[in-house]
Design a protein around this motif. Structure first.
Motif, PDB file in Angstrom:
ATOM      1  N   CYS A  70     -29.965  -6.857 -52.238  1.00 21.63           N
ATOM      2  CA  CYS A  70     -28.895  -6.398 -51.349  1.00 21.63           C
ATOM      3  C   CYS A  70     -27.513  -6.868 -51.811  1.00 21.63           C
ATOM      4  O   CYS A  70     -26.503  -6.377 -51.313  1.00 21.63           O
ATOM      5  N   CYS A 116     -32.703 -12.793 -51.598  1.00 25.84           N
ATOM      6  CA  CYS A 116     -32.378 -13.662 -50.477  1.00 25.84           C
ATOM      7  C   CYS A 116     -33.603 -13.736 -49.553  1.00 25.84           C
ATOM      8  O   CYS A 116     -34.510 -12.919 -49.665  1.00 25.84           O
ATOM      9  N   LYS A 132     -26.034  -9.623 -51.281  1.00 30.02           N
ATOM     10  CA  LYS A 132     -25.399 -10.615 -50.417  1.00 30.02           C
ATOM     11  C   LYS A 132     -25.414 -11.968 -51.132  1.00 30.02           C
ATOM     12  O   LYS A 132     -26.415 -12.356 -51.717  1.00 30.02           O
TER      13      LYS A 132
END
Ligand SMILES: [Zn+2]
Length: 98
Positions: free
Chosen positions: A15, A28, A17
């Motif tokens: 993602c 993550c 992030k």
């Protein structure tokens, strides 16, 4: 090991992030959990199919009057489910598309 001048937060492979303390090239925790759930669902289906095939084989190959043979066959069927599930889950974690 911390590289000098490097940022301690690393982008998630899936993602993007940024997460503190993440290793490079890994997901993550949220993406990892989502991926693990998908892998486990797939592994459950594949293991069920393999177990049905193994049970059919034991049913046909081991005569009913074989005594302990059927019990060992049943143990083999259970072991087939557990091992297939673990193996498929591990492979799926590696190769499922992101
Ligand atoms: Zn992520």
């Amino acid at each position: 090991m911390q590289l000098s001048g490097g940022s301690p937060d690393v982008p998630c492979l899936t993602c993007g992030k940024r997460v503190f303390g993440l290793r490079w090239g890994t997901d993550c925790p949220e993406c990892h959990a989502r991926r693990e759930a998908r892998a486990n669902r797939l592994a459950g289906k594949v293991a069920l199919g393999a177990t049905v095939l193994m049970a059919a084989y034991v049913w046909l190959a081991v005569p009913a009057e074989a005594g302990l043979g059927r019990i060992y066959g049943a143990i083999g069927v259970l072991v087939t489910y557990v091992l297939t599930r673990r193996i498929v889950s591990r492979i799926a974690m590696e190769y499922l598309p992101r």
